[in-house]
Enzyme design. Structure first.
Site, PDB file in Angstrom:
ATOM      1  N   LYS A 138       0.824  -1.216   0.000  1.00 56.73           N
ATOM      2  CA  LYS A 138       0.000   0.000   0.000  1.00 56.73           C
ATOM      3  C   LYS A 138       0.855   1.261   0.000  1.00 56.73           C
ATOM      4  O   LYS A 138       0.561   2.224  -0.732  1.00 56.73           O
ATOM      5  CB  LYS A 138      -0.935  -0.020   1.214  1.00 56.73           C
ATOM      6  N   LYS A 177       0.242  11.133   5.846  1.00 57.63           N
ATOM      7  CA  LYS A 177      -0.047   9.950   6.653  1.00 57.63           C
ATOM      8  C   LYS A 177      -0.549  10.468   7.998  1.00 57.63           C
ATOM      9  O   LYS A 177       0.236  10.843   8.874  1.00 57.63           O
ATOM     10  CB  LYS A 177       1.221   9.110   6.841  1.00 57.63           C
ATOM     11  N   GLU A 201      -2.688   8.400   3.038  1.00 52.87           N
ATOM     12  CA  GLU A 201      -2.573   6.956   3.286  1.00 52.87           C
ATOM     13  C   GLU A 201      -3.113   6.620   4.671  1.00 52.87           C
ATOM     14  O   GLU A 201      -2.622   7.131   5.681  1.00 52.87           O
ATOM     15  CB  GLU A 201      -1.127   6.482   3.163  1.00 52.87           C
ATOM     16  N   ALA A 222      -3.975   3.966   7.879  1.00 53.57           N
ATOM     17  CA  ALA A 222      -3.178   3.012   8.647  1.00 53.57           C
ATOM     18  C   ALA A 222      -3.759   1.611   8.472  1.00 53.57           C
ATOM     19  O   ALA A 222      -4.904   1.361   8.877  1.00 53.57           O
ATOM     20  CB  ALA A 222      -3.179   3.403  10.117  1.00 53.57           C
TER      21      ALA A 222
END
Length: 234
Positions: free
Chosen positions: A15, A32, A126, A128
């Site tokens: 990913k 993130k 992105e 988790a």
């Protein structure tokens, strides 16, 4: 507006590599929101370290355990910068234990705050872990994605087991009101698995990123250009 949330059917499926590749392909910034498994001492550049929590901020960092920065794992933001040279936005939360965010935060004695979207476009976000990873005990990742209202790209492998895993993840996203943009595959070519997921899941197949050896900025950029059409992300 080209802003996408990247999630996966599980962990260790590629990913972050895909997220880096898409960041480079779109010339986007990367974020993130919640990073686990990284001691703050391992974030070597001053700009890597989130500011302390203050009123009105969404930044928390956990107690920093004694750690050798040279042996610590690389943060996902650092990996994306190394692979693409892209601008990465500071993490909202950095936690040392390599666990689901809810548990890593509990062990650190911290609460994960609200995670409002930054003002950035184009932007690759992105998540988790996988689709139903708990951010807190009251909030699953898919519920956070639905709250944001951005299109979600699901990253899936191509091999054995991917049909069930991917279809389950698609149902979980849709059941929580997420807007699924498509599926991006990582791994060796497997035309029937890919086509079956597209047909049964009624989802757009965005392309496939092969496993790259060596994985370099050049090989990643070339593979993304070969495997994906930038117009699918316009």
């Amino acid at each position: 507006m080209a802003r996408f949330v990247i999630t996966g059917t599980g962990t260790d499926i590629g990913k972050t590599v895909f997220a880096a590749g898409l960041t480079g392909l779109l010339g986007a910034r990367y974020w993130k929101p919640v990073q686990t498994g990284i001691p703050v001492s391992a974030m070597r550049k001053p700009s890597d370290v989130p500011a302390p929590f203050v009123q009105g901020s969404c930044t928390v960092h956990a107690n920093d355990p004694a750690a050798d920065p040279a042996s610590a794992p690389e943060s996902d933001s650092a990996f994306v910068r190394r692979m693409t040279g892209a601008e990465t936005l500071p993490e909202a939360v950095v936690l040392p234990d390599p666990l689901s965010p809810h548990r890593a935060a509990e062990l650190a004695g911290r609460a994960i705050p609200d995670l409002p979207l930054p003002e950035a476009d184009p932007l690759v976000i992105e998540g988790a872990g996988g689709v139903l990873v708990p951010i807190t005990r009251e909030l699953l990742s898919a519920e956070l994605f639905a709250r944001w209202g951005l299109p979600v790209i699901l990253v899936a492998t191509t091999g054995l087991g991917t049909i069930s895993h991917t279809l389950t993840a698609l149902e979980s996203l849709r059941a929580r009101g997420c807007r699924v943009h498509g599926v991006a595959f990582v791994g060796d070519d497997n035309p029937d698995n890919i086509a079956t997921i597209g047909q049964v899941g009624q989802v757009r197949v965005l392309g496939r990123l092969p496993r790259l050896d060596p994985l370099t900025p050049e090989s990643l950029a070339a593979a993304m250009r070969a495997g994906f059409d930038p117009q699918d992300f316009a």
